[in-house]
Design a protein around this motif. Structure first.
Motif, short mmCIF file in Angstrom:
data_model
loop_
_atom_site.label_atom_id
_atom_site.label_comp_id
_atom_site.label_asym_id
_atom_site.label_seq_id
_atom_site.Cartn_x
_atom_site.Cartn_y
_atom_site.Cartn_z
N ASN A 224 0.85 -1.18 0.00
CA ASN A 224 0.00 0.00 0.00
C ASN A 224 0.88 1.23 0.00
OD1 ASN A 224 -1.82 2.03 0.41
ND2 ASN A 224 -2.72 1.19 2.29
N PRO A 225 0.92 2.00 -1.10
CA PRO A 225 1.78 3.18 -1.15
C PRO A 225 1.45 4.22 -0.09
CG PRO A 225 0.99 2.58 -3.35
CD PRO A 225 0.21 1.77 -2.37
N GLU A 226 0.26 4.13 0.51
CA GLU A 226 -0.16 5.11 1.50
C GLU A 226 0.12 4.66 2.93
OE1 GLU A 226 -4.12 6.54 0.91
OE2 GLU A 226 -3.97 6.43 -1.27
N SER A 227 0.74 3.47 3.10
CA SER A 227 1.03 2.99 4.45
C SER A 227 2.27 2.11 4.41
CB SER A 227 -0.17 2.19 4.99
OG SER A 227 -0.25 0.92 4.35
N SER A 228 2.55 1.45 5.52
CA SER A 228 3.72 0.56 5.58
C SER A 228 3.36 -0.88 5.23
CB SER A 228 4.33 0.60 6.99
OG SER A 228 3.38 0.17 7.95
N TYR A 229 2.12 -1.13 4.83
CA TYR A 229 1.69 -2.49 4.55
C TYR A 229 2.42 -3.06 3.35
CZ TYR A 229 -1.15 -6.50 3.21
OH TYR A 229 -1.56 -7.76 2.88
N ALA A 230 2.95 -4.26 3.49
CA ALA A 230 3.57 -4.99 2.37
C ALA A 230 3.50 -6.47 2.69
CB ALA A 230 5.02 -4.55 2.17
N ALA A 231 3.17 -7.28 1.68
CA ALA A 231 3.08 -8.73 1.87
C ALA A 231 3.34 -9.43 0.56
CB ALA A 231 1.70 -9.13 2.41
N ASN A 232 3.94 -10.61 0.64
CA ASN A 232 4.03 -11.45 -0.53
C ASN A 232 2.62 -11.77 -1.00
OD1 ASN A 232 4.41 -13.91 -2.22
ND2 ASN A 232 6.50 -13.82 -1.45
#
Length: 582
Positions: A224-232
């Motif tokens: 999510n470019p607007e938060s720190s969320y990242a997942a495979n």
């Protein structure tokens, strides 16, 4: 280091089996030489990079309180039998026998051995927390080794293992390693993301991958470019794209679709959006070899449905209760339940009952199109409840760019990455199986909580190159470059002034702590420049008679190949300036 005392073995062409840019450039730059499929000699230039990577890893691991030891490459099978992985690991585990017929393995990882060490060494809560690590050769017998060091069989890995008295303490150790990994890859000058990930064959509950961003990466990362969320994408949650199911507006209709087996073709024929179609996937779960009370005694067949423009996520599907260890159903099994070969399958008019699992978006669809279990036909106007019983609903699809982010406002973007590190909270998966226990402060015996943390040392070479290259060759970040600076003297064998200036620069840079190479091979400029642009040394200093007459030399930055004339007297200061941003 002087080139005449080193070994430089560059090639003009890459071998035919080098499929990706890192494999091509590592071979051409003389970093590696193939010995067998997925097994490489690391040549002097490549080994220098490896040693710099290892030094950064050691400094960060030591700084985080981990203690280095060294475990053997060859491990006794008995330990793997204790953990259950002797049977579970599969053909990637290289099994060997010694002269006495005893079983051993060539280690792909060291959970069993470190747990054996700790169950003998740690007796009390006072001895924890503890974290042991080593940097060691690993072997995984890949069915199809490819992409050079990216998917080789033999490789070097740093693996660490933490041991704690309870879950809370174990998660603190996990965070320490997460932070150490963040510092490690930052120091290497790599662009990376830490992403939530599946725990895979290692096991456990919490898991993060460290992914080096590269267009050629094997893994897709949702963020999510607007938060720190990242997942495979294997793990990224796919929210329903339809907020609520609408009431039926169409009658169920058997519709001819001659020769149109794919959702895309059916949608085009019927003049409908692809998003109105549903894709059928048939899975099977075999009965266990050693069934327990309550286990199924025959093959179970399942029907999974995703929207026509979506793809099944096999990792998510395997987590649906009852689908662990699934395989795709055979054509015979499909005919038994559906009465028609693949291409026209759907949930209506089944020959035998089976479990139906649908994705969250499919569960909210109405008036959709699906296979009719009849060749050359589909049903249109299909609705849940009216035409098909309400199904099991689960998140079983891959996310796509533009999907709503699961953490709040914003939509997901997708980029490619190369996994170079992985941290796991294991809990008691291995310590319970292998009876690694301690006496707590209440005098009771308890099972040790574990975490494990890996970095692919040799894989980092390939990942760094995939991220940092141009048509001329490799562009190393300074911290892991084989050399930081190369001095290229023009007419080295004929000009005493050039030799004197080159050696003076060389001595000054060495004294200043710069890792410098003096190319004293007396090669033509074009050959020297091509070699060092291919190898990827961050800074090149060119010394020639013409410039020396004006008291100057040329400084070329490898990234961008920008060349500037600098006063010889200022060369050291300018080199430090350039290296500081390399």
């Amino acid at each position: 280091m002087k080139a005449s005392a080193f070994h430089i073995s560059t090639l003009k062409e890459a071998p035919a089996d080098a499929e990706i840019i890192s494999h091509q450039l590592m071979t051409r730059a003389g970093l590696i030489k193939k010995l067998a499929g997925g097994i490489y000699n690391y040549m002097p230039m490549g080994l220098r990079v490896i040693r710099k990577i290892e030094r950064i890893i050691r400094e960060e691991m030591d700084g985080a309180g981990a203690v280095e030891l060294l475990m053997p490459v060859v491990q006794p099978a008995e330990l793997w039998m204790e953990s259950g992985r002797w049977e579970q690991y599969g053909p990637e585990l290289l099994r060997v026998k010694d002269r006495h017929g005893r079983d051993f393995i060539i280690q792909p990882t060291s959970e069993e051995v470190i747990t054996d060490i700790v169950r003998q060494e740690i007796r009390s809560y006072r001895q924890m927390p503890k974290n042991f690590y080593h940097i060691q050769t690993k072997f995984r017998d890949e069915r199809r080794p490819r992409f050079g060091v990216m998917r080789g069989r033999e490789f070097t890995m740093k693996d660490a293992y933490s041991f704690d008295r309870d879950r809370e303490s174990a998660l603190k150790s996990y965070q320490l390693m997460f932070d150490a990994y963040t510092r490690t890859f930052s120091r290497m000058g790599l662009k990376f993301r830490a992403v939530a990930a599946d725990t895979g064959s290692i096991g456990g509950s919490a898991s993060h991958e460290f992914q080096v961003m590269a267009d050629t990466g094997e893994d897709a990362i949702a963020y999510n470019p607007e938060s720190s969320y990242a997942a495979n994408v294997e793990l990224a949650e796919a929210l329903p794209l339809i907020a609520a199911r609408a009431a039926p507006a169409q009658a169920l209709t058997l519709t001819p679709t001659p020769g149109k087996a794919r959702c895309e073709d059916v949608a085009q024929l019927l003049g409908l959006p692809l998003e109105q179609t549903v894709k059928s996937l048939v899975l099977a779960v075999d009965p266990p070899a050693e069934p327990k009370p309550g286990d199924a005694k025959s093959v179970q067949v399942w029907l999974l449905l995703v929207r026509g423009d979506h793809d099944l996520n096999e990792i998510k599907a395997s987590k649906v209760p009852g689908l662990k260890g699934f395989r795709f159903a055979s054509e015979g099994e499909i005919l038994e339940y559906f009465g028609t070969p693949p291409g026209y399958l759907g949930p209506i008019n089944l020959l035998k009952p089976l479990n139906i699992v649908v994705d969250r978006t499919v569960a909210n669809m109405s008036d959709f199109v699906c296979g009719a279990n009849q060749a050359d036909h589909h049903f249109t106007g299909v609705n849940w409840g009216r035409d098909v019983p309400e199904p099991i609903v689960a998140d079983i699809r891959n996310v796509k760019a533009g999907d709503p982010a699961p953490d709040g406002p914003g939509v997901l973007a997708i980029e490619r990455g190369i996994e170079v590190g992985h941290v796991f909270y294991l809990g008691t998966k291995y310590s319970e199986a292998m009876k690694a226990q301690f006496i707590d402060d209440d005098g009771k015996s308890k099972v040790i909580e574990m975490g494990c943390y890996g970095i692919g040392v040799t894989r980092l070479l390939g990942a760094a190159i995939e991220q940092n290259h141009d048509p001329k060759g490799i562009i190393w970040p300074r911290a892991i470059a084989p050399f930081e600076v190369v001095i290229c003297p023009m007419s080295y064998g004929r000009s005493e002034a050039v030799r004197e200036a080159a050696h003076g620069l060389y001595d000054a840079l060495k004294q200043a702590g710069v890792d410098v190479m003096l190319d004293d091979r007396d090669e033509r400029p074009g050959v020297m420049f091509a070699d060092w642009e291919l190898v990827g040394v961050p800074v090149r200093l060119t010394v020639g008679d013409r410039g020396l007459k004006e008291g100057s030399i040329e400084l070329t930055e490898r990234r961008g190949l920008a060349t500037n004339t600098v006063p010889l007297a200022d060369a050291l200061a300018r080199v430090h300036e350039v290296l500081a941003r390399s």
